[in-house]
Write an enzyme that holds these catalytic residues in place. Structure first.
Site, PDB file in Angstrom:
ATOM      1  N   SER A 289       0.854  -1.185   0.000  1.00  0.00           N
ATOM      2  CA  SER A 289       0.000   0.000   0.000  1.00  0.00           C
ATOM      3  C   SER A 289       0.892   1.238   0.000  1.00  0.00           C
ATOM      4  O   SER A 289       2.011   1.208   0.537  1.00  0.00           O
ATOM      5  CB  SER A 289      -0.874   0.017   1.256  1.00  0.00           C
ATOM      6  OG  SER A 289      -1.443   1.298   1.444  1.00  0.00           O
TER       7      SER A 289
ATOM      8  N   TYR B 284      -1.373  -0.494  10.347  1.00  0.00           N
ATOM      9  CA  TYR B 284      -1.494  -0.814   8.926  1.00  0.00           C
ATOM     10  C   TYR B 284      -0.264  -0.322   8.164  1.00  0.00           C
ATOM     11  O   TYR B 284       0.352  -1.061   7.379  1.00  0.00           O
ATOM     12  CB  TYR B 284      -2.765  -0.176   8.368  1.00  0.00           C
ATOM     13  CG  TYR B 284      -3.049  -0.519   6.924  1.00  0.00           C
ATOM     14  CD1 TYR B 284      -3.413  -1.805   6.554  1.00  0.00           C
ATOM     15  CD2 TYR B 284      -2.968   0.457   5.924  1.00  0.00           C
ATOM     16  CE1 TYR B 284      -3.683  -2.120   5.226  1.00  0.00           C
ATOM     17  CE2 TYR B 284      -3.235   0.151   4.596  1.00  0.00           C
ATOM     18  CZ  TYR B 284      -3.597  -1.146   4.254  1.00  0.00           C
ATOM     19  OH  TYR B 284      -3.859  -1.448   2.946  1.00  0.00           O
TER      20      TYR B 284
END
Lengths: 238, 226
Positions: free
Chosen positions: A145, A158
Protein backbone atom coordinates in the site's frame (compact mmCIF):
# COMPACT_ATOMS: atom_id res chain seq x y z
CA UNK A 1 -0.73 -25.50 -17.20
CA UNK A 2 -0.22 -22.59 -14.83
CA UNK A 3 -1.78 -22.33 -11.39
CA UNK A 4 -2.58 -19.02 -9.70
CA UNK A 5 -3.24 -18.72 -5.97
CA UNK A 6 -4.94 -15.57 -4.67
CA UNK A 7 -5.47 -14.79 -1.00
CA UNK A 8 -8.28 -12.49 0.04
CA UNK A 9 -10.15 -13.77 -3.02
CA UNK A 10 -13.68 -13.16 -1.76
CA UNK A 11 -13.86 -9.49 -2.71
CA UNK A 12 -11.99 -6.37 -3.77
CA UNK A 13 -8.63 -6.64 -5.51
CA UNK A 14 -8.40 -10.39 -4.87
CA UNK A 15 -11.76 -11.20 -6.48
CA UNK A 16 -11.10 -8.87 -9.40
CA UNK A 17 -7.70 -10.53 -9.92
CA UNK A 18 -9.43 -13.91 -10.15
CA UNK A 19 -11.95 -12.48 -12.62
CA UNK A 20 -9.17 -10.94 -14.69
CA UNK A 21 -7.28 -14.22 -15.04
CA UNK A 22 -10.53 -16.02 -15.95
CA UNK A 23 -11.22 -13.73 -18.90
CA UNK A 24 -11.91 -15.24 -22.25
CA UNK A 25 -8.83 -13.80 -23.93
CA UNK A 26 -6.01 -13.52 -21.44
CA UNK A 27 -3.03 -11.47 -22.49
CA UNK A 28 -0.18 -13.50 -23.91
CA UNK A 29 1.98 -15.26 -21.39
CA UNK A 30 -0.49 -15.07 -18.55
CA UNK A 31 -2.65 -18.08 -19.42
CA UNK A 32 -3.79 -19.58 -16.16
CA UNK A 33 -5.69 -22.87 -16.23
CA UNK A 34 -6.30 -23.26 -12.55
CA UNK A 35 -7.06 -20.70 -9.90
CA UNK A 36 -6.83 -21.40 -6.18
CA UNK A 37 -8.95 -19.01 -4.16
CA UNK A 38 -8.31 -18.47 -0.47
CA UNK A 39 -10.53 -16.43 1.85
CA UNK A 40 -12.26 -16.63 5.17
CA UNK A 41 -15.70 -18.19 5.09
CA UNK A 42 -18.34 -15.53 4.45
CA UNK A 43 -21.54 -14.94 2.54
CA UNK A 44 -19.56 -12.69 0.20
CA UNK A 45 -17.20 -15.55 -0.58
CA UNK A 46 -19.96 -18.08 -1.17
CA UNK A 47 -21.84 -15.79 -3.53
CA UNK A 48 -18.62 -14.80 -5.31
CA UNK A 49 -17.80 -18.46 -5.91
CA UNK A 50 -21.28 -19.12 -7.28
CA UNK A 51 -21.02 -16.16 -9.59
CA UNK A 52 -17.54 -17.16 -10.84
CA UNK A 53 -18.66 -20.73 -11.52
CA UNK A 54 -21.66 -19.46 -13.50
CA UNK A 55 -19.53 -17.37 -15.87
CA UNK A 56 -16.40 -19.36 -16.69
CA UNK A 57 -15.99 -19.25 -20.49
CA UNK A 58 -12.47 -20.77 -20.53
CA UNK A 59 -13.49 -23.46 -18.03
CA UNK A 60 -10.67 -22.49 -15.71
CA UNK A 61 -10.46 -24.95 -12.82
CA UNK A 62 -11.49 -23.12 -9.66
CA UNK A 63 -10.34 -24.55 -6.34
CA UNK A 64 -11.72 -22.74 -3.30
CA UNK A 65 -10.34 -22.97 0.21
CA UNK A 66 -11.78 -21.37 3.31
CA UNK A 67 -9.04 -20.28 5.70
CA UNK A 68 -8.02 -17.32 7.83
CA UNK A 69 -4.49 -16.59 6.63
CA UNK A 70 -3.87 -14.58 9.82
CA UNK A 71 -4.14 -17.82 11.81
CA UNK A 72 -0.80 -19.60 11.40
CA UNK A 73 -2.20 -23.05 12.15
CA UNK A 74 -4.94 -22.63 9.55
CA UNK A 75 -2.44 -21.27 7.06
CA UNK A 76 -0.06 -24.22 7.49
CA UNK A 77 -2.99 -26.63 7.15
CA UNK A 78 -3.89 -24.79 3.95
CA UNK A 79 -0.43 -25.04 2.41
CA UNK A 80 -0.35 -28.75 3.20
CA UNK A 81 -3.69 -29.24 1.40
CA UNK A 82 -2.68 -27.04 -1.54
CA UNK A 83 0.57 -28.98 -2.03
CA UNK A 84 -1.25 -32.32 -1.84
CA UNK A 85 -4.41 -31.46 -3.77
CA UNK A 86 -3.30 -28.81 -6.27
CA UNK A 87 0.45 -29.30 -6.71
CA UNK A 88 2.74 -26.50 -7.80
CA UNK A 89 1.62 -22.89 -7.44
CA UNK A 90 3.18 -20.92 -10.31
CA UNK A 91 1.75 -17.49 -9.57
CA UNK A 92 0.99 -16.28 -6.06
CA UNK A 93 -0.87 -13.08 -5.27
CA UNK A 94 -0.57 -12.21 -1.58
CA UNK A 95 -3.54 -9.90 -1.40
CA UNK A 96 -5.35 -10.59 1.88
CA UNK A 97 -5.24 -7.52 4.07
CA UNK A 98 -6.51 -6.39 7.45
CA UNK A 99 -6.72 -3.04 9.18
CA UNK A 100 -8.24 -1.45 12.24
CA UNK A 101 -7.00 2.15 12.10
CA UNK A 102 -6.66 3.75 15.52
CA UNK A 103 -4.22 6.24 17.08
CA UNK A 104 -1.12 4.97 18.87
CA UNK A 105 -2.59 5.33 22.35
CA UNK A 106 -5.57 3.22 21.34
CA UNK A 107 -3.74 0.38 19.67
CA UNK A 108 -4.61 -2.91 21.24
CA UNK A 109 -1.49 -5.02 20.99
CA UNK A 110 -3.40 -8.15 20.01
CA UNK A 111 -4.90 -6.19 17.13
CA UNK A 112 -1.42 -5.03 16.05
CA UNK A 113 -0.35 -8.67 16.06
CA UNK A 114 -3.41 -9.58 14.00
CA UNK A 115 -2.49 -6.87 11.47
CA UNK A 116 1.07 -8.17 11.18
CA UNK A 117 -0.18 -11.77 10.98
CA UNK A 118 -2.44 -11.09 7.99
CA UNK A 119 -0.40 -8.45 6.15
CA UNK A 120 3.15 -9.69 6.76
CA UNK A 121 3.45 -13.13 8.34
CA UNK A 122 0.87 -14.73 6.01
CA UNK A 123 2.73 -13.84 2.79
CA UNK A 124 5.98 -14.95 4.45
CA UNK A 125 4.58 -18.27 5.66
CA UNK A 126 2.84 -19.06 2.38
CA UNK A 127 6.06 -18.55 0.48
CA UNK A 128 8.33 -20.24 3.01
CA UNK A 129 6.16 -23.29 3.57
CA UNK A 130 5.50 -23.85 -0.12
CA UNK A 131 9.24 -23.50 -0.85
CA UNK A 132 9.97 -26.06 1.85
CA UNK A 133 7.55 -28.35 0.03
CA UNK A 134 9.55 -27.94 -3.18
CA UNK A 135 7.19 -25.44 -4.83
CA UNK A 136 8.75 -23.40 -7.63
CA UNK A 137 7.15 -20.02 -8.18
CA UNK A 138 7.32 -18.12 -11.45
CA UNK A 139 5.89 -14.94 -9.96
CA UNK A 140 4.96 -13.68 -6.53
CA UNK A 141 2.96 -10.46 -6.25
CA UNK A 142 2.75 -8.91 -2.80
CA UNK A 143 0.01 -6.31 -2.50
CA UNK A 144 1.27 -3.58 -0.16
CA UNK A 145 0.00 0.00 0.00
CA UNK A 146 1.12 3.57 -0.46
CA UNK A 147 0.47 3.76 3.30
CA UNK A 148 3.55 1.56 3.66
CA UNK A 149 5.71 4.14 1.89
CA UNK A 150 4.66 7.11 4.02
CA UNK A 151 3.33 6.52 7.51
CA UNK A 152 -0.12 7.98 8.08
CA UNK A 153 -1.36 9.45 11.33
CA UNK A 154 -3.99 7.14 12.76
CA UNK A 155 -2.92 4.17 10.65
CA UNK A 156 0.09 3.05 12.67
CA UNK A 157 -0.44 -0.71 12.57
CA UNK A 158 -1.49 -0.81 8.93
CA UNK A 159 1.27 1.51 7.71
CA UNK A 160 3.92 -0.39 9.68
CA UNK A 161 2.75 -3.77 8.38
CA UNK A 162 2.76 -2.60 4.76
CA UNK A 163 6.17 -0.95 5.13
CA UNK A 164 7.47 -4.28 6.35
CA UNK A 165 5.84 -6.06 3.40
CA UNK A 166 7.52 -3.69 0.93
CA UNK A 167 10.88 -4.35 2.56
CA UNK A 168 10.31 -8.11 2.75
CA UNK A 169 9.51 -8.11 -0.96
CA UNK A 170 12.93 -6.61 -1.72
CA UNK A 171 14.61 -9.42 0.19
CA UNK A 172 12.41 -12.09 -1.43
CA UNK A 173 13.22 -10.69 -4.87
CA UNK A 174 16.96 -11.07 -4.27
CA UNK A 175 16.84 -14.42 -2.50
CA UNK A 176 14.45 -16.13 -4.93
CA UNK A 177 16.40 -14.99 -7.99
CA UNK A 178 18.31 -18.28 -7.70
CA UNK A 179 15.13 -20.03 -8.87
CA UNK A 180 14.34 -17.47 -11.56
CA UNK A 181 11.30 -16.43 -9.50
CA UNK A 182 10.13 -12.85 -10.00
CA UNK A 183 8.90 -11.06 -6.89
CA UNK A 184 6.92 -7.89 -7.33
CA UNK A 185 5.52 -5.57 -4.72
CA UNK A 186 2.71 -3.26 -5.73
CA UNK A 187 1.47 -0.41 -3.59
CA UNK A 188 -2.01 0.68 -4.57
CA UNK A 189 -3.17 4.09 -3.44
CA UNK A 190 -6.80 4.75 -2.62
CA UNK A 191 -8.81 1.83 -4.01
CA UNK A 192 -12.53 1.26 -3.64
CA UNK A 193 -12.42 -1.83 -1.44
CA UNK A 194 -14.02 -2.89 1.83
CA UNK A 195 -10.70 -2.27 3.56
CA UNK A 196 -10.62 1.27 2.21
CA UNK A 197 -14.09 1.87 3.69
CA UNK A 198 -12.61 1.05 7.08
CA UNK A 199 -9.74 3.49 6.53
CA UNK A 200 -11.84 6.29 4.99
CA UNK A 201 -15.53 5.76 5.80
CA UNK A 202 -16.71 9.10 4.47
CA UNK A 203 -15.07 8.82 1.05
CA UNK A 204 -17.18 8.37 -2.08
CA UNK A 205 -15.82 5.09 -3.55
CA UNK A 206 -16.88 6.02 -7.07
CA UNK A 207 -14.32 8.84 -7.14
CA UNK A 208 -11.25 6.69 -6.53
CA UNK A 209 -9.35 3.85 -8.23
CA UNK A 210 -11.31 0.62 -8.64
CA UNK A 211 -10.11 -2.88 -7.71
CA UNK A 212 -10.40 -3.87 -11.40
CA UNK A 213 -7.65 -1.35 -12.21
CA UNK A 214 -5.26 -2.94 -9.72
CA UNK A 215 -6.16 -6.41 -11.03
CA UNK A 216 -5.26 -5.25 -14.55
CA UNK A 217 -1.83 -4.20 -13.28
CA UNK A 218 -1.35 -7.61 -11.64
CA UNK A 219 -2.25 -9.30 -14.93
CA UNK A 220 0.25 -7.08 -16.74
CA UNK A 221 2.95 -8.10 -14.22
CA UNK A 222 2.31 -11.76 -15.07
CA UNK A 223 2.72 -11.05 -18.78
CA UNK A 224 6.08 -10.96 -20.60
CA UNK A 225 6.23 -7.17 -20.38
CA UNK A 226 5.88 -7.45 -16.60
CA UNK A 227 9.56 -8.21 -16.15
CA UNK A 228 10.44 -4.72 -17.34
CA UNK A 229 8.67 -3.02 -14.46
CA UNK A 230 9.14 -5.49 -11.63
CA UNK A 231 12.42 -4.37 -10.11
CA UNK A 232 11.00 -2.07 -7.47
CA UNK A 233 7.92 -1.37 -5.39
CA UNK A 234 5.38 -0.39 -8.04
CA UNK A 235 3.03 2.40 -7.03
CA UNK A 236 -0.45 2.09 -8.55
CA UNK A 237 -2.28 5.33 -7.98
CA UNK A 238 -4.96 7.42 -9.58
CA UNK B 1 22.58 -40.13 -16.09
CA UNK B 2 25.08 -38.40 -13.82
CA UNK B 3 26.12 -38.42 -10.20
CA UNK B 4 27.22 -34.93 -9.17
CA UNK B 5 30.23 -34.95 -6.87
CA UNK B 6 29.84 -31.59 -5.19
CA UNK B 7 33.07 -30.72 -3.40
CA UNK B 8 32.15 -28.93 -0.24
CA UNK B 9 34.53 -30.20 2.36
CA UNK B 10 37.44 -27.80 2.15
CA UNK B 11 38.52 -26.40 5.47
CA UNK B 12 40.23 -23.30 4.14
CA UNK B 13 39.31 -20.29 6.21
CA UNK B 14 40.56 -17.52 3.99
CA UNK B 15 37.15 -16.10 3.11
CA UNK B 16 35.38 -17.32 6.21
CA UNK B 17 34.39 -15.63 9.39
CA UNK B 18 34.79 -18.39 11.95
CA UNK B 19 32.99 -21.05 9.93
CA UNK B 20 33.81 -23.41 7.07
CA UNK B 21 33.96 -21.65 3.74
CA UNK B 22 30.99 -23.57 2.31
CA UNK B 23 28.73 -21.85 4.83
CA UNK B 24 30.13 -18.43 4.03
CA UNK B 25 27.34 -16.25 2.75
CA UNK B 26 27.32 -14.72 -0.69
CA UNK B 27 24.58 -12.10 -1.05
CA UNK B 28 23.13 -13.42 2.20
CA UNK B 29 22.83 -17.08 1.17
CA UNK B 30 25.21 -19.91 2.14
CA UNK B 31 27.54 -20.29 -0.83
CA UNK B 32 26.62 -23.98 -1.14
CA UNK B 33 23.01 -23.08 -2.01
CA UNK B 34 23.86 -21.68 -5.43
CA UNK B 35 25.45 -24.86 -6.79
CA UNK B 36 22.81 -27.09 -5.17
CA UNK B 37 19.91 -25.17 -6.70
CA UNK B 38 21.56 -24.88 -10.13
CA UNK B 39 22.34 -28.62 -10.23
CA UNK B 40 18.95 -29.63 -8.82
CA UNK B 41 17.30 -28.24 -11.95
CA UNK B 42 19.43 -30.43 -14.26
CA UNK B 43 17.33 -33.45 -15.25
CA UNK B 44 20.27 -35.71 -16.07
CA UNK B 45 21.80 -35.27 -12.60
CA UNK B 46 20.04 -37.95 -10.58
CA UNK B 47 22.31 -38.15 -7.55
CA UNK B 48 24.24 -35.55 -5.62
CA UNK B 49 27.22 -36.76 -3.59
CA UNK B 50 27.99 -33.98 -1.15
CA UNK B 51 30.88 -33.94 1.25
CA UNK B 52 31.23 -31.99 4.43
CA UNK B 53 34.01 -30.95 6.78
CA UNK B 54 34.19 -32.94 9.99
CA UNK B 55 31.64 -31.72 12.54
CA UNK B 56 29.47 -29.84 10.05
CA UNK B 57 27.22 -32.54 8.59
CA UNK B 58 24.13 -31.34 10.49
CA UNK B 59 24.43 -27.79 9.16
CA UNK B 60 25.01 -29.00 5.61
CA UNK B 61 22.00 -31.34 5.80
CA UNK B 62 19.87 -28.47 7.10
CA UNK B 63 20.74 -26.37 4.04
CA UNK B 64 19.74 -29.23 1.73
CA UNK B 65 16.45 -29.67 3.59
CA UNK B 66 15.62 -25.95 3.85
CA UNK B 67 16.10 -25.49 0.13
CA UNK B 68 13.98 -28.58 -0.64
CA UNK B 69 16.61 -30.10 -2.92
CA UNK B 70 14.77 -32.81 -4.86
CA UNK B 71 17.75 -34.79 -6.18
CA UNK B 72 18.72 -37.52 -3.66
CA UNK B 73 21.81 -36.46 -1.69
CA UNK B 74 24.48 -38.85 -0.39
CA UNK B 75 26.70 -37.39 2.36
CA UNK B 76 30.40 -38.25 2.55
CA UNK B 77 33.02 -36.96 5.02
CA UNK B 78 35.76 -34.85 3.47
CA UNK B 79 39.16 -36.38 2.86
CA UNK B 80 42.53 -34.95 3.83
CA UNK B 81 43.03 -33.44 0.36
CA UNK B 82 40.84 -32.54 -2.59
CA UNK B 83 42.24 -35.57 -4.43
CA UNK B 84 41.27 -37.87 -1.56
CA UNK B 85 37.85 -36.26 -1.23
CA UNK B 86 37.04 -36.98 -4.87
CA UNK B 87 38.14 -40.59 -4.35
CA UNK B 88 35.84 -40.99 -1.33
CA UNK B 89 32.89 -39.39 -3.14
CA UNK B 90 33.53 -41.44 -6.26
CA UNK B 91 33.07 -44.61 -4.22
CA UNK B 92 29.46 -43.48 -3.54
CA UNK B 93 28.59 -42.58 -7.15
CA UNK B 94 25.80 -44.79 -8.48
CA UNK B 95 25.61 -43.53 -12.07
CA UNK B 96 27.80 -44.46 -15.05
CA UNK B 97 28.98 -40.86 -15.41
CA UNK B 98 29.90 -38.17 -12.91
CA UNK B 99 29.97 -34.40 -12.89
CA UNK B 100 32.43 -32.74 -10.50
CA UNK B 101 31.75 -29.26 -9.18
CA UNK B 102 32.71 -27.28 -6.08
CA UNK B 103 30.50 -25.11 -3.91
CA UNK B 104 33.15 -22.36 -4.03
CA UNK B 105 31.93 -21.55 -7.56
CA UNK B 106 28.48 -20.07 -6.84
CA UNK B 107 28.07 -18.42 -10.23
CA UNK B 108 27.63 -21.74 -11.98
CA UNK B 109 24.29 -21.92 -13.77
CA UNK B 110 21.93 -24.73 -14.69
CA UNK B 111 22.85 -23.94 -18.31
CA UNK B 112 26.57 -24.43 -17.53
CA UNK B 113 25.84 -27.96 -16.30
CA UNK B 114 23.56 -28.69 -19.25
CA UNK B 115 26.11 -27.34 -21.73
CA UNK B 116 28.82 -29.57 -20.27
CA UNK B 117 26.61 -32.65 -20.17
CA UNK B 118 25.64 -32.03 -23.82
CA UNK B 119 29.30 -32.22 -24.94
CA UNK B 120 29.82 -35.16 -27.30
CA UNK B 121 32.94 -36.12 -25.35
CA UNK B 122 32.47 -38.29 -22.31
CA UNK B 123 35.37 -36.74 -20.35
CA UNK B 124 35.30 -32.96 -20.50
CA UNK B 125 36.06 -29.92 -18.37
CA UNK B 126 35.11 -26.28 -18.59
CA UNK B 127 38.32 -24.38 -19.25
CA UNK B 128 39.24 -20.81 -20.03
CA UNK B 129 41.96 -19.19 -22.08
CA UNK B 130 44.66 -17.56 -19.95
CA UNK B 131 44.67 -13.79 -20.54
CA UNK B 132 48.13 -13.31 -19.06
CA UNK B 133 51.57 -14.84 -19.44
CA UNK B 134 52.88 -17.47 -17.04
CA UNK B 135 56.52 -18.45 -16.69
CA UNK B 136 58.12 -21.70 -15.50
CA UNK B 137 60.52 -20.96 -12.64
CA UNK B 138 62.67 -22.63 -10.04
CA UNK B 139 61.17 -21.25 -6.78
CA UNK B 140 64.36 -22.00 -4.84
CA UNK B 141 66.77 -20.03 -6.98
CA UNK B 142 64.11 -17.75 -8.51
CA UNK B 143 65.56 -18.64 -11.87
CA UNK B 144 63.28 -18.43 -14.87
CA UNK B 145 63.69 -21.79 -16.52
CA UNK B 146 62.01 -21.40 -19.91
CA UNK B 147 58.92 -20.38 -21.79
CA UNK B 148 55.33 -21.61 -21.88
CA UNK B 149 53.21 -21.06 -24.96
CA UNK B 150 50.07 -19.38 -23.65
CA UNK B 151 47.90 -20.60 -26.50
CA UNK B 152 48.49 -24.19 -25.43
CA UNK B 153 47.55 -23.59 -21.79
CA UNK B 154 44.10 -23.36 -20.20
CA UNK B 155 42.74 -22.28 -16.84
CA UNK B 156 40.98 -25.39 -15.45
CA UNK B 157 37.49 -24.62 -14.20
CA UNK B 158 34.65 -26.66 -12.81
CA UNK B 159 32.27 -28.30 -13.52
CA UNK B 160 33.86 -31.27 -15.26
CA UNK B 161 32.38 -34.59 -16.34
CA UNK B 162 33.87 -38.05 -16.62
CA UNK B 163 32.98 -41.62 -17.26
CA UNK B 164 32.78 -43.06 -13.75
CA UNK B 165 34.93 -46.00 -14.85
CA UNK B 166 37.62 -43.73 -16.35
CA UNK B 167 37.74 -41.56 -13.23
CA UNK B 168 37.97 -44.63 -10.98
CA UNK B 169 40.73 -46.00 -13.17
CA UNK B 170 42.59 -42.68 -13.00
CA UNK B 171 42.36 -42.56 -9.20
CA UNK B 172 43.66 -46.15 -9.04
CA UNK B 173 46.51 -45.08 -11.32
CA UNK B 174 47.39 -42.15 -9.04
CA UNK B 175 47.32 -44.45 -6.00
CA UNK B 176 49.65 -46.91 -7.73
CA UNK B 177 52.00 -44.12 -8.74
CA UNK B 178 51.78 -42.40 -5.35
CA UNK B 179 50.75 -39.10 -6.94
CA UNK B 180 48.26 -36.47 -5.80
CA UNK B 181 46.53 -34.20 -8.33
CA UNK B 182 44.87 -30.89 -7.57
CA UNK B 183 42.08 -31.53 -10.06
CA UNK B 184 40.74 -34.40 -12.13
CA UNK B 185 40.85 -33.38 -15.82
CA UNK B 186 44.65 -33.55 -15.88
CA UNK B 187 44.61 -36.66 -13.67
CA UNK B 188 42.31 -38.54 -16.07
CA UNK B 189 44.35 -37.35 -19.06
CA UNK B 190 47.68 -38.35 -17.47
CA UNK B 191 46.17 -41.73 -16.66
CA UNK B 192 45.74 -42.24 -20.38
CA UNK B 193 42.12 -41.33 -21.09
CA UNK B 194 40.82 -38.87 -23.67
CA UNK B 195 39.76 -35.62 -21.99
CA UNK B 196 38.53 -32.55 -23.87
CA UNK B 197 37.79 -29.00 -22.82
CA UNK B 198 34.62 -26.98 -23.26
CA UNK B 199 35.02 -23.18 -23.28
CA UNK B 200 33.97 -21.81 -19.88
CA UNK B 201 32.97 -18.33 -18.72
CA UNK B 202 35.05 -15.82 -16.80
CA UNK B 203 31.98 -15.17 -14.60
CA UNK B 204 32.32 -18.66 -13.12
CA UNK B 205 34.91 -17.52 -10.59
CA UNK B 206 36.19 -19.47 -7.64
CA UNK B 207 35.37 -17.63 -4.43
CA UNK B 208 38.32 -17.82 -2.07
CA UNK B 209 38.92 -14.41 -0.53
CA UNK B 210 36.72 -11.70 0.95
CA UNK B 211 37.28 -9.71 -2.22
CA UNK B 212 36.00 -12.67 -4.25
CA UNK B 213 32.80 -12.63 -2.17
CA UNK B 214 32.26 -8.97 -3.00
CA UNK B 215 32.91 -9.63 -6.68
CA UNK B 216 30.57 -12.65 -6.72
CA UNK B 217 27.85 -10.62 -5.01
CA UNK B 218 28.27 -7.87 -7.59
CA UNK B 219 27.89 -10.35 -10.43
CA UNK B 220 25.00 -12.27 -8.83
CA UNK B 221 22.97 -9.13 -8.21
CA UNK B 222 23.37 -7.89 -11.74
CA UNK B 223 25.73 -5.10 -10.75
CA UNK B 224 27.50 -5.54 -14.08
CA UNK B 225 24.30 -5.09 -16.09
CA UNK B 226 23.67 -1.39 -15.55
Amino acid sequence: MATLLVTGASRGIGLETVRRFMRKEPITGAVVDRIVLVARDSEDYTSALEELAAANPREVELVAYRADVGDRAQLLALTERVAAEVGNVDLLVNNAGYTNPVPLQQVDFADFERTMAVNLYAPFTLVQDLLHRGNQFDLIVNVASTAGITGRSGWLTYSASKAALINMSDVMREELAIYGTRVVCISPGRTATALRRVLAPSEDPTTIMQPQDVAAVIEMLASPVGRYVDSANLVVRQ
Amino acid sequence: MYSLLLLNGGVGQRAGAGQPKQLVKVNGLPILVYSLVAADAVESITQIVLNYPEGWREQIEAVVEDYAIRTPVTYVPAGASRHESVGLMLAEATEDDVVIHESARPLVTTEDFEHLVASEHRNASLMLEIPFTVAPVDPETRRVTGYLERSTLRNVQLPQKFSTADLRDAHAYAAREGRLFTEDATLVAVAGHDVRFVPGSDRNIKVTTATDIRLATYLLTGGDED
